[in-house]
Design an enzyme around this catalytic site. Structure first.
Site, short mmCIF file in Angstrom:
data_model
loop_
_atom_site.label_atom_id
_atom_site.label_comp_id
_atom_site.label_asym_id
_atom_site.label_seq_id
_atom_site.Cartn_x
_atom_site.Cartn_y
_atom_site.Cartn_z
N ILE A 196 0.78 -1.19 -0.04
CA ILE A 196 0.02 0.23 0.02
C ILE A 196 0.75 1.26 -0.09
CG2 ILE A 196 -1.76 1.29 1.31
CD1 ILE A 196 -2.54 -1.26 2.60
N ALA A 197 1.97 1.17 0.66
CA ALA A 197 2.72 2.44 1.04
C ALA A 197 4.03 2.14 1.48
CB ALA A 197 1.89 3.26 1.98
N GLN A 198 5.14 2.87 0.81
CA GLN A 198 6.50 2.73 1.38
C GLN A 198 6.93 3.97 1.93
OE1 GLN A 198 9.60 2.27 -1.88
NE2 GLN A 198 11.17 1.30 -0.37
N GLY A 199 6.87 3.77 3.21
CA GLY A 199 7.26 4.94 4.17
C GLY A 199 8.78 5.02 4.11
N ALA A 200 9.17 6.01 5.12
CA ALA A 200 10.66 6.03 5.25
C ALA A 200 11.36 4.99 5.62
CB ALA A 200 10.89 7.59 6.08
N SER A 211 9.38 2.07 6.69
CA SER A 211 8.57 0.89 6.74
C SER A 211 7.69 0.52 5.65
CB SER A 211 7.37 0.67 7.76
OG SER A 211 6.58 2.21 7.64
N LEU A 212 7.25 -0.66 5.32
CA LEU A 212 6.65 -1.01 4.00
C LEU A 212 5.20 -1.43 4.74
CD1 LEU A 212 9.26 -3.43 2.18
CD2 LEU A 212 8.44 -1.07 1.60
N LYS A 247 2.45 -3.62 9.12
CA LYS A 247 3.61 -2.67 8.74
C LYS A 247 4.62 -3.03 9.32
CE LYS A 247 4.90 1.79 10.49
NZ LYS A 247 4.65 3.11 11.15
N ASP A 252 6.44 12.87 14.59
CA ASP A 252 6.72 12.99 13.07
C ASP A 252 5.16 13.41 12.54
OD1 ASP A 252 7.28 13.15 10.40
OD2 ASP A 252 7.00 11.03 10.12
#
Lengths: 356, 248
Positions: free
Chosen positions: B18-22, B24-25, B42, B159
């Site tokens: 769904i998302a690639q954060g800084a 975490s995937l 996560k 954050d």
């Protein structure tokens, strides 16, 4: 085809730099419709004895003593016999140390009047970014700007370089320099370079504070902690996990911790603005370990890292000449009465109207 | 039930990402106990750029901290995802899936800036579209209130950006507590607000002042008597940022 020439003067910290740049415009309507030639790039660094930093007054004296000779050498190397042919004189207007900035701007005003050439005041940080973009060919990167006085994560948006993350207290280069002073690591060619060499021999990782706040970070606590370790090391009683810690180990641990923090906030900014490119600029940016770590991070995001070597990373006159010429070609000029320098000049105050 | 590393192998296919954060995937996944319910996983992968010792310590610490904070908040009135399951050793957290847009994307849509603010240039002087002002204001005041409630629970997010607040049916839900911690200190809360302010300034530059005003309006409405100290500290933190000598 039109060519433009600019001479740039930089002296915001302990480096005095003068450079001459040439832009050859092939398509005046395109943002990238020109080529860049570096005709000369001369630098002289004021170096203090180990254990000492550079003070504003002494640094200013160094710049005053050398500026005429360096300008002459830059013109000679660029083969410019008639300096009235220059299109603008670019100078660092800030940010930086007050006295050194002052001494260089006086030189800039003088030659501008002697030769009848307009002045262009340049933001030091924008100079780094523009030079980095030009040398590496990175089009729209997230920029990590790391030097003795600055630590910022920047991305371009709507005609400004916006600061997404930055240090909440001291800069990364300042942290390294001050650590070097405690251990009396030499300042030639630069304390950071010597720390980098020592760190290559370090093996034992000593845990240090790790203080990231979103896209911002804090380094004063890390410095205080590692300084206290350095003092214990000098007293001969620094043992961690039964291992006698060496100066090399401390350099290694400090670099690994600080750089991990820098790479992390850069990655966070990349995720936040959906960018795949990173450009590293500023004096700390020529550290190869930092470049390597950034490269691994970028690779894992299917992105790429752009960095330059010491000629362009470390403060220099050519980047000021370049950024000044970009602004001048948009019709920007700094009138004589507006040429005062300022120690505080935020990166996002500059209107970047040469980019779309 | 399938063991987690196996589960992860099955999950970690591109189509589930769904998302690639800084750090975490985020994968969509099946709830480990209630197969009909959807949730997300996560995962903090190893970061090969940093030393293995440092990496292991950070991943474990953050996974645990995130789970602890989510658990603590589950009992309060702050809207956050429900914690489902945690495997700190493997750096995995299962949590409730929040349907909706991030506030960042939502604002960009409202502003009619579909390609993303930081990547696109636009005209500088554009004013807010009239019809949207009230919905922007209402939403940002709500976001401010949610942050206020968070601070009132003595949780500092670490954050706060517009990427880390989602809108579920128009109501804000705060996500991503990887850098969160428990703190009663006004200083920590002030830094949290400063980070938020700066993120708004850089992400939504054109109307940032207006947006921050709305966020603070909501924030101040709920924090109560601790606000004076936090706002005073915030002034200090801002000064520190501004005064920072910028040499180099």
């Amino acid at each position: 085809m039109t060519t433009y020439l600019s001479l740039g003067l930089e002296g915001s910290a302990n480096k005095l730099g003068v450079g001459v740049i040439k832009h050859t415009v092939t398509d005046a309507n395109a943002e990238n419709g020109f080529s860049t030639d570096i005709l000369s790039n001369i630098r002289d660094t004021y170096i203090t004895p180990p254990g000492e930093g550079f003070l504003p007054r002494d640094t200013a004296r160094h710049h005053r003593n050398w500026v005429v000779r360096i300008i002459k050498r830059a013109l000679d190397e660029a083969k410019i016999s008639d300096p009235t042919k220059l299109h603008c004189i670019s100078f660092t207007q800030g940010p930086g140390m007050g006295a050194p900035l002052q001494s260089v701007v006086i030189a800039a005003r003088t030659i501008a009047q002697m030769w009848g050439v307009p002045l262009v005041g340049v933001n030091h940080c924008v100079g780094h970014i523009e030079m980095g973009r030009t040398i590496t060919g990175a089009t729209n990167p997230v920029v990590l700007y790391v030097s003795g006085g600055n630590t910022q994560v920047i991305a371009y948006s709507k005609q400004r370089y916006r600061i997404f993350g930055e240090t909440l207290d001291i800069a990364v280069g300042n942290c390294l320099d001050r650590f070097a002073r405690v251990l009396k690591i030499p300042n030639a060619p630069s304390p950071g370079y010597n720390i980098e060499q020592l760190a290559k021999k370090g093996k034992k990782y000593v845990p240090l504070p790790y203080t990231v706040k979103g896209m911002d970070l804090s380094m004063s606590g890390v410095l205080q902690f590692v300084e206290s370790l350095a003092k214990r090391f000098q007293a001969g009683d620094l043992v961690v996990d039964g291992h006698q810690v060496t100066a090399e180990d401390l350099c290694f641990s400090l670099q690994e911790t600080l750089f991990a923090m820098l790479v992390e906030i850069t990655e966070r900014a990349m995720a936040h603005v959906n960018s795949q490119q990173v450009l590293i600029v500023g004096g700390v940016g020529c550290n190869e370990r930092l470049q390597e770590m950034m490269g691994i991070m970028a690779r894992d995001r299917n992105g790429s890292v752009y960095a330059t070597d010491e000629r362009f990373c470390i403060d220099n006159g050519i980047m000021i000449a370049h950024a000044g010429l970009l602004a001048w070609r948009q019709g920007f000029e700094t009138k004589m009465e507006k040429t005062q320098c300022t120690q505080r000049f935020r990166t996002d105050e500059v209107l970047v109207d040469w980019r779309v | 039930m399938i063991t987690l590393p196996e589960q992860l192998e099955k999950l970690s296919k591109q189509e589930n990402l769904i998302a690639q954060g800084a750090e975490s995937l985020v994968y969509s996944a099946q709830h480990p106990y209630l197969p009909q319910q959807e949730c997300i996983v996560k995962y903090r992968p190893k970061k090969p750029y940093r030393l293995p010792e440092l990496d292991a310590q950070l991943s474990k610490h953050r996974t645990l901290a995130e789970a602890r904070v989510l658990q603590k908040l589950a009992l309060g009135d702050v809207e956050v995802p429900h914690l489902v399951f945690i495997d700190a050793k493997n750096g995995l957290i299962y949590m409730e899936k929040i349907e909706g847009l991030s506030v960042k994307q939502w604002i960009w849509n409202e502003e009619g800036d579909t390609e993303g603010g930081a990547q696109e240039a636009g005209d500088k002087s554009r004013s807010l579209p009239d019809g949207d002002v009230s919905s922007l204001k209402d939403t940002l005041v709500l976001v401010g209130q949610e942050i206020g409630k968070l601070h009132k629970s003595d949780i500092v997010h670490g954050d706060l950006t517009t990427s880390n607040v989602m809108l579920r049916d128009g109501k804000p839900v705060i996500i991503d507590f990887g850098l969160a911690s428990v703190s009663t200190l006004a200083e920590d809360k002030a830094v949290d607000l400063y980070v938020m302010e700066r993120a708004v300034l850089s992400t939504h530059p054109v109307h940032s002042q207006q947006y921050c005003d709305w966020l603070f309006e909501g924030y101040l409405a709920v924090v109560g008597k601790s606000q004076k100290e936090v706002m005073r500290k915030l002034e200090d933190v801002r000064q520190r940022g501004r005064k920072r000598s910028m040499l180099g």
